[in-house]
Write a protein that holds these residues in place. Sequence first.
Motif, PDB file in Angstrom:
ATOM      1  N   LEU A 137      29.598  34.017  -5.105  1.00  0.00           N
ATOM      2  CA  LEU A 137      28.211  34.489  -5.195  1.00  0.00           C
ATOM      3  C   LEU A 137      27.931  35.592  -4.175  1.00  0.00           C
ATOM      4  O   LEU A 137      27.253  36.581  -4.483  1.00  0.00           O
ATOM      5  CB  LEU A 137      27.242  33.325  -5.006  1.00  0.00           C
ATOM      6  N   GLY A 138      28.444  35.414  -2.979  1.00  0.00           N
ATOM      7  CA  GLY A 138      28.221  36.424  -1.944  1.00  0.00           C
ATOM      8  C   GLY A 138      28.853  37.755  -2.273  1.00  0.00           C
ATOM      9  O   GLY A 138      28.240  38.816  -2.112  1.00  0.00           O
ATOM     10  N   ASN A 139      30.085  37.715  -2.766  1.00  0.00           N
ATOM     11  CA  ASN A 139      30.811  38.943  -3.055  1.00  0.00           C
ATOM     12  C   ASN A 139      30.304  39.639  -4.309  1.00  0.00           C
ATOM     13  O   ASN A 139      30.336  40.859  -4.394  1.00  0.00           O
ATOM     14  CB  ASN A 139      32.309  38.651  -3.171  1.00  0.00           C
ATOM     15  N   SER A 140      29.854  38.868  -5.277  1.00  0.00           N
ATOM     16  CA  SER A 140      29.474  39.486  -6.543  1.00  0.00           C
ATOM     17  C   SER A 140      27.985  39.783  -6.668  1.00  0.00           C
ATOM     18  O   SER A 140      27.602  40.750  -7.322  1.00  0.00           O
ATOM     19  CB  SER A 140      29.922  38.603  -7.711  1.00  0.00           C
ATOM     20  N   ILE A 141      27.131  38.992  -6.036  1.00  0.00           N
ATOM     21  CA  ILE A 141      25.691  39.166  -6.221  1.00  0.00           C
ATOM     22  C   ILE A 141      24.995  39.649  -4.950  1.00  0.00           C
ATOM     23  O   ILE A 141      24.183  40.578  -4.993  1.00  0.00           O
ATOM     24  CB  ILE A 141      25.054  37.852  -6.732  1.00  0.00           C
ATOM     25  N   VAL A 142      25.320  39.056  -3.799  1.00  0.00           N
ATOM     26  CA  VAL A 142      24.616  39.390  -2.557  1.00  0.00           C
ATOM     27  C   VAL A 142      25.154  40.680  -1.920  1.00  0.00           C
ATOM     28  O   VAL A 142      24.363  41.551  -1.533  1.00  0.00           O
ATOM     29  CB  VAL A 142      24.687  38.215  -1.552  1.00  0.00           C
ATOM     30  N   ALA A 143      26.474  40.806  -1.791  1.00  0.00           N
ATOM     31  CA  ALA A 143      27.060  41.963  -1.102  1.00  0.00           C
ATOM     32  C   ALA A 143      26.658  43.308  -1.709  1.00  0.00           C
ATOM     33  O   ALA A 143      26.431  44.268  -0.963  1.00  0.00           O
ATOM     34  CB  ALA A 143      28.579  41.828  -1.035  1.00  0.00           C
ATOM     35  N   PRO A 144      26.540  43.430  -3.027  1.00  0.00           N
ATOM     36  CA  PRO A 144      26.162  44.749  -3.563  1.00  0.00           C
ATOM     37  C   PRO A 144      24.668  45.077  -3.476  1.00  0.00           C
ATOM     38  O   PRO A 144      24.264  46.177  -3.831  1.00  0.00           O
ATOM     39  CB  PRO A 144      26.616  44.702  -5.023  1.00  0.00           C
ATOM     40  N   ILE A 145      23.824  44.161  -2.984  1.00  0.00           N
ATOM     41  CA  ILE A 145      22.379  44.415  -2.913  1.00  0.00           C
ATOM     42  C   ILE A 145      22.028  45.691  -2.135  1.00  0.00           C
ATOM     43  O   ILE A 145      21.158  46.453  -2.577  1.00  0.00           O
ATOM     44  CB  ILE A 145      21.623  43.184  -2.358  1.00  0.00           C
ATOM     45  N   LEU A 175      30.357  30.040  -2.485  1.00  0.00           N
ATOM     46  CA  LEU A 175      29.637  31.006  -1.654  1.00  0.00           C
ATOM     47  C   LEU A 175      30.358  32.348  -1.600  1.00  0.00           C
ATOM     48  O   LEU A 175      29.706  33.395  -1.587  1.00  0.00           O
ATOM     49  CB  LEU A 175      29.409  30.456  -0.254  1.00  0.00           C
ATOM     50  N   PHE A 176      31.689  32.326  -1.582  1.00  0.00           N
ATOM     51  CA  PHE A 176      32.418  33.597  -1.605  1.00  0.00           C
ATOM     52  C   PHE A 176      32.146  34.331  -2.911  1.00  0.00           C
ATOM     53  O   PHE A 176      31.868  35.534  -2.917  1.00  0.00           O
ATOM     54  CB  PHE A 176      33.922  33.390  -1.414  1.00  0.00           C
ATOM     55  N   ALA A 180      41.124  35.930  11.829  1.00  0.00           N
ATOM     56  CA  ALA A 180      42.271  36.656  11.274  1.00  0.00           C
ATOM     57  C   ALA A 180      41.995  37.062   9.835  1.00  0.00           C
ATOM     58  O   ALA A 180      42.328  38.174   9.410  1.00  0.00           O
ATOM     59  CB  ALA A 180      43.529  35.793  11.357  1.00  0.00           C
ATOM     60  N   GLY A 181      41.381  36.176   9.078  1.00  0.00           N
ATOM     61  CA  GLY A 181      41.030  36.506   7.700  1.00  0.00           C
ATOM     62  C   GLY A 181      40.054  37.664   7.630  1.00  0.00           C
ATOM     63  O   GLY A 181      40.160  38.533   6.760  1.00  0.00           O
ATOM     64  N   ALA A 182      39.091  37.688   8.552  1.00  0.00           N
ATOM     65  CA  ALA A 182      38.120  38.785   8.594  1.00  0.00           C
ATOM     66  C   ALA A 182      38.814  40.118   8.890  1.00  0.00           C
ATOM     67  O   ALA A 182      38.485  41.146   8.291  1.00  0.00           O
ATOM     68  CB  ALA A 182      37.040  38.502   9.626  1.00  0.00           C
ATOM     69  N   ILE A 183      39.784  40.090   9.789  1.00  0.00           N
ATOM     70  CA  ILE A 183      40.544  41.309  10.113  1.00  0.00           C
ATOM     71  C   ILE A 183      41.296  41.798   8.885  1.00  0.00           C
ATOM     72  O   ILE A 183      41.274  42.980   8.550  1.00  0.00           O
ATOM     73  CB  ILE A 183      41.513  41.052  11.290  1.00  0.00           C
ATOM     74  N   LEU A 196      32.588  39.281   6.754  1.00  0.00           N
ATOM     75  CA  LEU A 196      31.659  38.168   6.910  1.00  0.00           C
ATOM     76  C   LEU A 196      31.899  37.089   5.853  1.00  0.00           C
ATOM     77  O   LEU A 196      31.957  35.894   6.167  1.00  0.00           O
ATOM     78  CB  LEU A 196      30.211  38.669   6.838  1.00  0.00           C
ATOM     79  N   LEU A 197      32.070  37.493   4.610  1.00  0.00           N
ATOM     80  CA  LEU A 197      32.290  36.525   3.528  1.00  0.00           C
ATOM     81  C   LEU A 197      33.611  35.773   3.698  1.00  0.00           C
ATOM     82  O   LEU A 197      33.677  34.564   3.480  1.00  0.00           O
ATOM     83  CB  LEU A 197      32.266  37.231   2.173  1.00  0.00           C
ATOM     84  N   VAL A 198      34.643  36.472   4.103  1.00  0.00           N
ATOM     85  CA  VAL A 198      35.948  35.834   4.303  1.00  0.00           C
ATOM     86  C   VAL A 198      35.896  34.895   5.507  1.00  0.00           C
ATOM     87  O   VAL A 198      36.451  33.791   5.467  1.00  0.00           O
ATOM     88  CB  VAL A 198      37.060  36.900   4.441  1.00  0.00           C
ATOM     89  N   TRP A 199      35.225  35.314   6.578  1.00  0.00           N
ATOM     90  CA  TRP A 199      35.078  34.436   7.734  1.00  0.00           C
ATOM     91  C   TRP A 199      34.362  33.149   7.334  1.00  0.00           C
ATOM     92  O   TRP A 199      34.781  32.050   7.697  1.00  0.00           O
ATOM     93  CB  TRP A 199      34.302  35.142   8.848  1.00  0.00           C
TER      94      TRP A 199
END
Length: 164
Positions: A105-113, A102-103, A49-52, A82-85
Amino acid sequence: MKGKIVSWLAMFTALSVVGAVIKIPAIIGTVALDAFPALLAAVLLGSGAGAIVAVFGHLLSAVVGGFPLGPMHFLIAAEMALLVWLFGYLYKNSKKVLASVLFILGNSIVAPIPFIFILNKGFYLAIVPSLLIGSIINSGIAYIAIPRLSFLFSNPFMKNEANQ
């Protein structure tokens, strides 16, 4: 899905749109408080639900912001889902701090790669500081709000409905 869950999904998505209006100054693009409702939904309603909520919340946030990155927002929405899930999964398994870290780091550093390859390295370097601040704020709001809102979802009827 039951009607009550769909109503909660709509409410959390609407909160994402409201959060989209609250902007964090960024050099490039827009960073807003549109992720914390998805983080709340991931823990209170379930990771799926969070992913949706993350997908629809981000896409609606992009529309509110004028859709500056165009179709690339679909990639961002998938990353957010994916990050929210992952946040919801870890948080529910008593790894609350790890979920937040992880959210962030994932949202700020990994996701924009991917944008290093799609746009350029300058875009990546310009957006990371704002995303980091936005991710910390979104995660912090969720981390504080989840225990305070969990009573709404603690009755047996809601638990059974959320697990379906």
